[in-house]
Design an enzyme around this catalytic site. Structure first.
Site, PDB file in Angstrom:
ATOM      1  N   GLU A   1      -1.066  -1.149  -4.967  1.00 16.90           N
ATOM      2  CA  GLU A   1      -2.313  -0.419  -5.218  1.00 16.90           C
ATOM      3  C   GLU A   1      -2.144   0.501  -6.412  1.00 16.90           C
ATOM      4  O   GLU A   1      -1.155   1.221  -6.512  1.00 16.90           O
ATOM      5  CB  GLU A   1      -2.708   0.403  -3.984  1.00 16.90           C
ATOM      6  CG  GLU A   1      -4.100   0.997  -4.153  1.00 16.90           C
ATOM      7  CD  GLU A   1      -4.518   1.841  -2.956  1.00 16.90           C
ATOM      8  OE1 GLU A   1      -4.711   1.253  -1.882  1.00 16.90           O
ATOM      9  OE2 GLU A   1      -4.644   3.054  -3.110  1.00 16.90           O
TER      10      GLU A   1
ATOM     11  N   ASP B   1      -2.708   1.069   6.924  1.00 18.06           N
ATOM     12  CA  ASP B   1      -1.864   0.813   5.743  1.00 18.06           C
ATOM     13  C   ASP B   1      -1.373  -0.632   5.722  1.00 18.06           C
ATOM     14  O   ASP B   1      -1.226  -1.238   4.662  1.00 18.06           O
ATOM     15  CB  ASP B   1      -0.662   1.760   5.731  1.00 18.06           C
ATOM     16  CG  ASP B   1      -1.066   3.184   6.062  1.00 18.06           C
ATOM     17  OD1 ASP B   1      -1.181   3.986   5.132  1.00 18.06           O
ATOM     18  OD2 ASP B   1      -1.288   3.471   7.250  1.00 18.06           O
TER      19      ASP B   1
ATOM     20  N   ASP C   1       0.883  -1.171   0.000  1.00 20.21           N
ATOM     21  CA  ASP C   1       0.000   0.000   0.000  1.00 20.21           C
ATOM     22  C   ASP C   1       0.920   1.219   0.000  1.00 20.21           C
ATOM     23  O   ASP C   1       1.441   1.596   1.048  1.00 20.21           O
ATOM     24  CB  ASP C   1      -0.897  -0.022   1.245  1.00 20.21           C
ATOM     25  CG  ASP C   1      -1.885   1.142   1.250  1.00 20.21           C
ATOM     26  OD1 ASP C   1      -2.331   1.547   0.170  1.00 20.21           O
ATOM     27  OD2 ASP C   1      -2.190   1.636   2.352  1.00 20.21           O
TER      28      ASP C   1
END
Lengths: 177, 177
Positions: free
Chosen positions: B68, B141, B7
């Site tokens: 991501e 996260d 992330d």
């Protein structure tokens, strides 16, 4: 002062090396473009950009790297690739301990043409004149990279004076606190 | 299949390693956060992210890295840092020849919660359940990185079938052309 200017991009990443000091004629040491195929996977394109930047750093040993500051506001379709290519350029420089400076497109235009709203042709014409070249560097990304390097050489003394003033002010505040 | 989920972020870059195959219980191998100081220079922060990702790759040897996919539309203030951190993660993986997959936030949410509009708490709760953890991973996260890895494991068979179908179609078209 020897500066590598980088106009970041995944398809075409402009690179240009300029040597000189503010107030004296400047010399172009090299100019070129690092290209990556648009149909390649993103990870592989970033590896190709890294390899290209490393070659320019190896060959020309700049003391500073000046990269265009990327904004997310404009050019939404290409901004992510530009941000990613700029990250690779900054990473390559910082890994070697070379200071990285960011300049906005309007700072660069204002530095070389006197106007922050100058067009590509004007920037190319001034880069050609300032570096005493026979013709404007092609493509525009290459000319922009040289303009970034020129901008850094000319702005660096002012930036250093500013940093010194800020540091002196902090010291003073520390003493009087 | 062992997947490192990333992330991306400059201040906090979530990392999580999950092992398993679609349709079977999954195992968490590791989870954490790579942090960089917000007052450090951008180039140095990118070097710190690179070092952190390299350590995770060295230690856990994932077969895939799932990152991501960053959009420029939302979160304008932080999107450039996110794009730059994601570039470093992709670069580290591609340099080692590890395939990189990008998944959008809504694909990840839909994969683990059934809804592309699930909130952070829901994603955290499902990651906790799916990986049979005692408590949701903190910070968010870290949980998001695990969710990315889970999403990749579950979506990979479908993606591979799609790629095979496209390849077969191209071969067929080539033959009949």
């Amino acid at each position: 002062m020897r500066v590598l200017g980088v106009d970041p991009g995944l398809t075409r990443c402009g690179v240009g090396v300029v040597e000189g000091v503010a107030g004296r004629p400047l010399t172009m040491i090299g100019v070129g473009v690092v290209r990556t195929p648009s149909d390649a996977e993103l990870g592989h394109r970033l590896v190709a950009v890294e390899r290209g930047i490393e070659q320019w750093l190896d060959e020309h040993r700049p003391e500073y790297v000046a990269v265009e500051r990327v904004f997310s506001q404009h050019n939404v379709s290409t901004v992510m690739g530009t941000a990613q290519a700029s990250a690779v350029a900054m990473l390559c420089a910082a890994r070697r301990g070379i200071p990285v400076a960011l300049h906005t497109p309007s700072e660069v235009k204002a530095a070389v043409t006197g106007s922050g709203r100058a067009d590509k042709a004007q920037v190319g014409a001034m880069v050609t004149r300032l570096l005493r070249l026979a013709a404007p560097p092609k493509p525009a990304d290459a000319a922009d990279a040289l303009a970034l390097a020129i901008c850094h050489i000319w702005r660096a003394p002012a930036q250093n004076r500013l940093q010194q003033a800020v540091a002196a002010h902090r010291t003073l505040k520390g003493r009087t606190a």
